[in-house]
Design an enzyme around this catalytic site. Structure first.
Site, PDB file in Angstrom:
ATOM      1  N   TYR A  46       0.420  -1.202  -0.212  1.00 27.21           N
ATOM      2  CA  TYR A  46       0.012   0.060  -0.137  1.00 27.21           C
ATOM      3  C   TYR A  46       1.018   1.210  -0.221  1.00 27.21           C
ATOM      4  CZ  TYR A  46       0.466   0.148   5.524  1.00 27.21           C
ATOM      5  OH  TYR A  46       0.718   0.340   6.628  1.00 27.21           O
ATOM      6  N   GLU A  72       1.851  -0.652  -6.519  1.00 28.17           N
ATOM      7  CA  GLU A  72       1.424   0.137  -4.841  1.00 28.17           C
ATOM      8  C   GLU A  72      -0.371   0.242  -4.626  1.00 28.17           C
ATOM      9  OE1 GLU A  72       2.992   1.284  -2.998  1.00 28.17           O
ATOM     10  OE2 GLU A  72       4.905   1.294  -3.035  1.00 28.17           O
ATOM     11  N   ASP A  84       2.420  -3.878   4.691  1.00 26.37           N
ATOM     12  CA  ASP A  84       1.361  -3.347   3.864  1.00 26.37           C
ATOM     13  C   ASP A  84       1.464  -5.249   2.938  1.00 26.37           C
ATOM     14  OD1 ASP A  84       3.979  -2.201   3.643  1.00 26.37           O
ATOM     15  OD2 ASP A  84       3.861  -2.023   1.301  1.00 26.37           O
TER      16      ASP A  84
END
Length: 237
Positions: free
Chosen positions: A26, A90, A142
């Protein structure tokens, strides 16, 4: 798959390994604009191959044949240069620092065909579609416990969490770490490695303690590391 917008980043160099992994992140920033600015800033020295916005827009920042700088110091299943061996994606989300929240459906609807296309073209095994926290457990969280790994698994795009035939092998804490290392994690920081494993395979309780359920899940994963019932047949997406 929806149209991909090119938003070139200067932050890349030569690969030294073939692509065998996808690493999901993330952004961990307040908004998409801030993340894009950082990922394309030559001073920041970070980048990824793709960025998926919350509304489902996909941006390409680095060509796949180049080595993007997304994983940092990382390790997975013997690979120490994860950047050279992986495609980095991402996913826009403020992350744990700025108000972590579930990933919206339009975002997941765009991410799934992107992962499917990349994995098809590079013959990437679902077992090597991982989170940043899997490859860098001492540093990263993440994409986190709210990421829908189960959805990816149902589509044959990730390893499925074992839920049946679980039996606690009653490993000692050290034995659990040895098993976790065999599975593929860097266990240099034991509690961090256990926490990363929990984020990925037992997200409802993340406490860094390898309890009986964690031991049973890991045993099942090891018994079926090469595939069979823990990998769903890949669906057309």
């Amino acid at each position: 798959m929806s149209e991909i917008i090119d938003c070139p980043s200067p932050n890349h160099d030569e690969r030294t390994l073939p692509v065998t992994m996808i690493v999901l992140h993330y952004t961990g920033m307040r908004d998409a604009a801030s993340a894009i600015a950082r990922l394309t800033d030559p001073e920041a020295k970070v980048s990824s191959h793709y960025l998926v916005a919350e509304d489902g827009q996909v941006m390409r920042l680095v060509p796949e044949e180049r080595r993007a700088w997304h994983a940092g110091k990382a390790f997975w299943r013997g690979i120490t240069d994860v950047n050279s061996a992986s495609i980095g994606i991402e996913i826009v989300n403020p992350g744990h620092e700025f108000g972590y929240r579930p990933f919206p459906k339009p975002q997941m609807d765009a991410l799934i065909p992107l992962i499917s296309d990349i994995s098809d073209r590079h013959a990437i095994e679902p077992t090597n579609i991982v989170g940043h926290s899997d490859v860098a457990p001492q540093r990263k969280q993440d994409p986190g416990e709210l990421f829908d790994w189960e959805l990816l698994a149902k589509l044959g795009l990730a390893l499925r969490r074992p839920r049946h035939g679980l039996a606690d092998p009653h490993w000692t804490p050290g034995g659990f770490l040895l098993a976790l290392e065999r599975f593929g994690y860097d266990v240099g920081d034991g509690p961090a490695a256990v926490t990363a494993f929990q984020r990925r395979f037992r997200p409802e309780t993340i406490d860094g303690i390898a309890d009986g359920e964690c031991r049973a899940i890991l045993l099942r994963l090891l018994l079926h590391r090469e595939g069979d019932e823990l990998l769903e047949p890949k669906k057309n997406v």
